[in-house]
Design a protein around this motif. Structure first.
Motif, PDB file in Angstrom:
ATOM      1  N   ARG A  38       0.834  -1.195   0.000  1.00  0.00           N
ATOM      2  CA  ARG A  38       0.000   0.000   0.000  1.00  0.00           C
ATOM      3  C   ARG A  38       0.872   1.249   0.000  1.00  0.00           C
ATOM      4  NH1 ARG A  38      -0.900   2.978   4.180  1.00  0.00           N
ATOM      5  NH2 ARG A  38      -0.039   2.453   6.192  1.00  0.00           N
ATOM      6  N   GLU A  39       0.323   2.314  -0.525  1.00  0.00           N
ATOM      7  CA  GLU A  39       1.068   3.566  -0.588  1.00  0.00           C
ATOM      8  C   GLU A  39       1.230   4.141   0.818  1.00  0.00           C
ATOM      9  OE1 GLU A  39       0.291   6.343  -3.769  1.00  0.00           O
ATOM     10  OE2 GLU A  39      -1.147   4.906  -4.574  1.00  0.00           O
ATOM     11  N   TRP A  42       0.768  10.347   3.854  1.00  0.00           N
ATOM     12  CA  TRP A  42       1.463  11.634   3.771  1.00  0.00           C
ATOM     13  C   TRP A  42       2.059  12.021   5.114  1.00  0.00           C
ATOM     14  CZ3 TRP A  42       3.623  14.342   0.247  1.00  0.00           C
ATOM     15  CH2 TRP A  42       3.920  15.684   0.450  1.00  0.00           C
ATOM     16  N   LEU A 112       7.705  10.168  -1.551  1.00  0.00           N
ATOM     17  CA  LEU A 112       6.508   9.497  -2.040  1.00  0.00           C
ATOM     18  C   LEU A 112       6.740   8.947  -3.442  1.00  0.00           C
ATOM     19  CD1 LEU A 112       3.519   8.747  -1.700  1.00  0.00           C
ATOM     20  CD2 LEU A 112       2.956  11.009  -2.610  1.00  0.00           C
ATOM     21  N   THR A 116       6.752   4.961  -4.139  1.00  0.00           N
ATOM     22  CA  THR A 116       5.689   4.406  -4.977  1.00  0.00           C
ATOM     23  C   THR A 116       6.220   3.930  -6.318  1.00  0.00           C
ATOM     24  OG1 THR A 116       5.072   6.627  -5.719  1.00  0.00           O
ATOM     25  CG2 THR A 116       3.821   5.682  -3.880  1.00  0.00           C
ATOM     26  N   THR A 119       6.968   0.337  -5.791  1.00  0.00           N
ATOM     27  CA  THR A 119       5.822  -0.526  -5.522  1.00  0.00           C
ATOM     28  C   THR A 119       4.654  -0.239  -6.441  1.00  0.00           C
ATOM     29  OG1 THR A 119       4.967   1.020  -3.869  1.00  0.00           O
ATOM     30  CG2 THR A 119       6.438  -0.728  -3.092  1.00  0.00           C
ATOM     31  N   SER A 120       4.894   0.490  -7.536  1.00  0.00           N
ATOM     32  CA  SER A 120       3.778   0.856  -8.410  1.00  0.00           C
ATOM     33  C   SER A 120       3.201  -0.388  -9.066  1.00  0.00           C
ATOM     34  CB  SER A 120       4.210   1.872  -9.454  1.00  0.00           C
ATOM     35  OG  SER A 120       5.154   1.298 -10.314  1.00  0.00           O
TER      36      SER A 120
END
Length: 139
Positions: A38-39, A42, A112, A116, A119-120
């Motif tokens: 999961r992302e 923030w 970020l 990401t 893991t995109s």
């Protein structure tokens, strides 16, 4: 005689245990095959940037909190990603570290993108390209 149930405190976690375990993984370590992809949140990214910058300057939590005029426990919670700080608090903490709010947010955005990108999901594709590269926050 009373029929009341005993008064026991009930703890309700903010995140389910599986999600808490996934967020406990250090940002620099890639996920193992069984871990959730999961992302990151923030607030976790901003907190990591604040903590990393404070430590690189060799400053204490108390020193930065006093300079920023925010409470030390609150700054600690922000650094650990437990609190979603307002833009005023983030700007004060950034200034106390010699950064602008833009610097802080740009560093968090860079993290970020870096995290990401690893893991995109392969399904994500963009159909348009833009020469603009930026960050937009809405309150």
């Amino acid at each position: 005689m009373s029929n009341q149930a005993p008064n026991h405190a009930r703890v309700i976690p903010l995140r389910p245990p599986a999600e808490r375990a996934a967020t406990a993984r250090p940002a620099d370590r890639p996920p193992t095959p069984g871990e959730s992809l999961r992302e990151p949140l923030w607030r976790d990214l901003v907190g990591d940037v604040l903590r990393r910058e404070r430590r690189s300057q060799g400053r204490t939590l108390r020193d930065v909190a006093d300079t920023a005029r925010i409470s030390m426990p609150y700054l600690s919670e922000v650094e650990r990603g437990r609190k979603e700080a307002s833009s005023e608090v983030l700007a004060a903490a950034a200034r106390a570290l010699g950064l602008s709010l833009g610097d802080l947010l740009a560093r968090a955005q860079g993290e970020l993108v870096r995290l990401t990108a690893r893991t995109s999901h392969p399904r994500r594709t963009t159909t348009t390209t833009s020469s603009l590269d930026g960050l937009c926050l809405a309150a």
